[in-house]
Write an enzyme that holds these catalytic residues in place. Structure first.
Site, PDB file in Angstrom:
ATOM      1  N   GLY A   9       0.826  -1.216   0.000  1.00 36.84           N
ATOM      2  CA  GLY A   9       0.000   0.000   0.000  1.00 36.84           C
ATOM      3  C   GLY A   9       0.849   1.250   0.000  1.00 36.84           C
ATOM      4  O   GLY A   9       0.373   2.329   0.374  1.00 36.84           O
ATOM      5  N   GLN A  13      -2.345   6.965   0.281  1.00 37.56           N
ATOM      6  CA  GLN A  13      -2.119   8.135   1.144  1.00 37.56           C
ATOM      7  C   GLN A  13      -1.171   7.803   2.295  1.00 37.56           C
ATOM      8  O   GLN A  13      -0.129   8.436   2.482  1.00 37.56           O
ATOM      9  CB  GLN A  13      -3.447   8.621   1.727  1.00 37.56           C
ATOM     10  CG  GLN A  13      -3.248   9.693   2.807  1.00 37.56           C
ATOM     11  CD  GLN A  13      -4.520  10.047   3.552  1.00 37.56           C
ATOM     12  OE1 GLN A  13      -5.111  11.094   3.275  1.00 37.56           O
ATOM     13  NE2 GLN A  13      -4.945   9.217   4.496  1.00 37.56           N
ATOM     14  N   SER A 124      -9.467  -0.585  11.205  1.00 35.02           N
ATOM     15  CA  SER A 124     -10.248   0.634  10.957  1.00 35.02           C
ATOM     16  C   SER A 124     -11.356   0.849  11.974  1.00 35.02           C
ATOM     17  O   SER A 124     -12.015  -0.098  12.416  1.00 35.02           O
ATOM     18  CB  SER A 124     -10.875   0.524   9.569  1.00 35.02           C
ATOM     19  OG  SER A 124     -11.865   1.515   9.393  1.00 35.02           O
ATOM     20  N   GLU A 126     -14.085   1.841  11.162  1.00 32.21           N
ATOM     21  CA  GLU A 126     -15.315   1.364  10.502  1.00 32.21           C
ATOM     22  C   GLU A 126     -15.795   0.063  11.139  1.00 32.21           C
ATOM     23  O   GLU A 126     -16.972  -0.282  11.049  1.00 32.21           O
ATOM     24  CB  GLU A 126     -15.058   1.114   9.015  1.00 32.21           C
ATOM     25  CG  GLU A 126     -15.236   2.325   8.129  1.00 32.21           C
ATOM     26  CD  GLU A 126     -16.695   2.702   7.932  1.00 32.21           C
ATOM     27  OE1 GLU A 126     -17.474   1.853   7.481  1.00 32.21           O
ATOM     28  OE2 GLU A 126     -17.052   3.849   8.234  1.00 32.21           O
ATOM     29  N   TYR A 148     -16.821  -3.695   3.399  1.00 34.35           N
ATOM     30  CA  TYR A 148     -15.459  -3.247   3.736  1.00 34.35           C
ATOM     31  C   TYR A 148     -15.163  -3.499   5.208  1.00 34.35           C
ATOM     32  O   TYR A 148     -14.132  -4.075   5.566  1.00 34.35           O
ATOM     33  CB  TYR A 148     -15.314  -1.750   3.412  1.00 34.35           C
ATOM     34  CG  TYR A 148     -14.075  -1.115   4.015  1.00 34.35           C
ATOM     35  CD1 TYR A 148     -12.831  -1.256   3.415  1.00 34.35           C
ATOM     36  CD2 TYR A 148     -14.152  -0.369   5.201  1.00 34.35           C
ATOM     37  CE1 TYR A 148     -11.691  -0.675   3.964  1.00 34.35           C
ATOM     38  CE2 TYR A 148     -13.027   0.215   5.757  1.00 34.35           C
ATOM     39  CZ  TYR A 148     -11.803   0.057   5.145  1.00 34.35           C
ATOM     40  OH  TYR A 148     -10.678   0.625   5.699  1.00 34.35           O
ATOM     41  N   PHE A 187     -13.070  10.470  -1.326  1.00 33.51           N
ATOM     42  CA  PHE A 187     -13.401  10.535   0.109  1.00 33.51           C
ATOM     43  C   PHE A 187     -13.937  11.936   0.433  1.00 33.51           C
ATOM     44  O   PHE A 187     -13.537  12.923  -0.184  1.00 33.51           O
ATOM     45  CB  PHE A 187     -12.159  10.216   0.951  1.00 33.51           C
ATOM     46  CG  PHE A 187     -11.670   8.818   0.732  1.00 33.51           C
ATOM     47  CD1 PHE A 187     -12.180   7.756   1.474  1.00 33.51           C
ATOM     48  CD2 PHE A 187     -10.724   8.537  -0.242  1.00 33.51           C
ATOM     49  CE1 PHE A 187     -11.756   6.449   1.247  1.00 33.51           C
ATOM     50  CE2 PHE A 187     -10.291   7.236  -0.484  1.00 33.51           C
ATOM     51  CZ  PHE A 187     -10.807   6.186   0.260  1.00 33.51           C
TER      52      PHE A 187
END
Ligand code: NAP
Ligand code: GDD
Length: 332
Positions: A9, A13, A124, A126, A148, A187
């Protein structure tokens, strides 16, 4: 002795900020990139002469193993994922393969090649989803609300399980939303900062958004990669919640971003149900006490500072004619 880190990754970002942080700490930095017909190196172009990239994919276990054997890292940071929540309803199986099973592929490769490699998993907030308590800490039960988040939950528990089963130094960072000028344009924060800049420059007339009442605990990505590194420097592996301990609505973000360019957000923002989600996460708010106490980690940037940084960067990019770091691949 110089330490060596491998990042999946690295083109994202967080990967770009983590690579910068590790280079500053004098690490040898290696990154895994997946093949694409066009380059996705926009965020790391400025680092290419100081890092080494390897072709591999989280979907291909043998490729991960080959790179780990070749690089022999001391630390492995798994930041790779299909990370955009709305797409996870469109591509739930790919999301499970990448964001979920990708984690166990990386852990298996480490276990087989060299179980002393320290492992960081990008978990996360989330996973808290339809929250059962507020604020959320390491002991808050999970209630995922998207494919996700379900995939991230697998990644989280398999990291815990490999730590407990095989004694790996494996940590899961439960990070709340973190943003930056390098955030993908789909986003909501970057969508807003970019729109405020474009409207100010006369390039757009309105901004279409979904749920304005959703609340997020937003911090700056550059602060959060420091926490990832700190987790792998501790004596024992553990999981940590990382966030600011403050929450804001999407509307408040829009208000602050438009105010930065001298505009009233309510004159430009249009609510568009196309951007509503099948199941929403209404409120996220971290309790980062454990990270304060054990990692001595605190964020350096405030909410207002973050908004200003992002809007100013978008104004500058538009002014200089530089196109955004990530193209609008998705409709949100
Ligand atoms: P991001 O910008 O979307 O970056 C995702 C990275 O994953 C990209 O480098 C992407 O590569 C790579 N990737 C995707 N599928 C892959 C595959 N099959 N094999 C190898 N690499 C693959 O995400 P981010 O914001 O930096 O977030 C980093 C991680 O933290 C993600 O796992 C995300 O889910 C998690 N997270 C993020 C936040 C946040 O607020 N930012 C909060 C909590 C957790 P390409 O460039 O090739 O697409
Ligand atoms: N993307 C987007 N676009 N979101 C919108 C919009 C819009 O037009 N309008 C309102 N929102 C609301 C979403 O419904 C959501 O409640 C909130 O804004 C934040 O959406 P995103 O910025 O897409 O982020 P996220 O919270 O769904 O997910 C991000 O943070 C997670 C950590 O909590 C991602 O970075 C995930 O990868 C990460 O795990």
């Amino acid at each position: 002795m110089t330490k060596c880190a491998l990042i999946t990754g690295i083109t994202g970002q967080d990967g770009s900020y983590l690579a910068e942080w590790l280079l500053q700490k004098e690490y040898q930095v290696h990154g895994i990139v997946r093949h694409a017909s066009t380059s996705s190196h926009g965020r790391i172009n400025h680092l290419l002469d100081r890092i080494t990239l390897h072709d591999a994919d989280l979907l291909d276990a043998s490729s991960l193993r080959r790179v780990i054997e070749r690089v022999a890292p001391d630390e492995y940071y798994n930041l790779a994922a299909m990370s955009f929540v709305p797409v996870s309803w469109e591509q739930p199986i790919l999301t499970a393969e990448t964001t979920g099973l990708g984690v166990v592929r990386a852990l298996e490769a480490i276990r087989q090649v060299n179980p002393s490699i320290r492992f960081y998993q990008a978990s996360s907030s989330e996973m808290f989803g339809k929250v059962v308590e507020t604020p959320q800490s390491e002991s808050t039960p999970f209630y995922p609300r998207s494919p996700y988040a379900v995939a991230k939950l697998y990644g989280h528990w398999i990291t815990v399980n490999y730590r407990e089963s095989y004694d790996l130094f494996a940590c899961s960072g439960i990070l709340f939303n973190h943003e930056s000028p390098r955030r993908g344009v789909e986003f909501v924060t970057r969508k807003i900062s970019r729109a405020a800049a474009r409207i100010k420059m006369g390039l757009d007339k309105e901004l279409r958004l979904g749920n304005l009442e959703a609340q997020r605990d937003w911090g700056f990505a550059g602060d959060y990669v420091r926490a990832m590194w700190l987790m792998l420097q501790q004596e024992a592996p553990a999981d940590y919640v990382i966030g600011t301990g403050r929450t804001q609505t999407v509307a408040a973000f829009a208000e602050a971003a438009f105010a930065r360019v001298g505009l009233d957000w309510q004159d430009y923002v249009v609510v568009d149900p196309r951007f509503y989600r099948p199941a929403e996460v209404n409120l996220l708010l971290s309790n980062p006490q454990k990270a304060h106490a054990e990692l001595e980690w605190y964020p350096d940037h405030t909410f207002e500072g973050l908004v200003h940084m992002m809007v100013d960067a978008d104004l500058e990019q538009l002014g200089s004619g530089v196109v955004g770091l990530t193209s609008t691949k998705f409709a949100a």
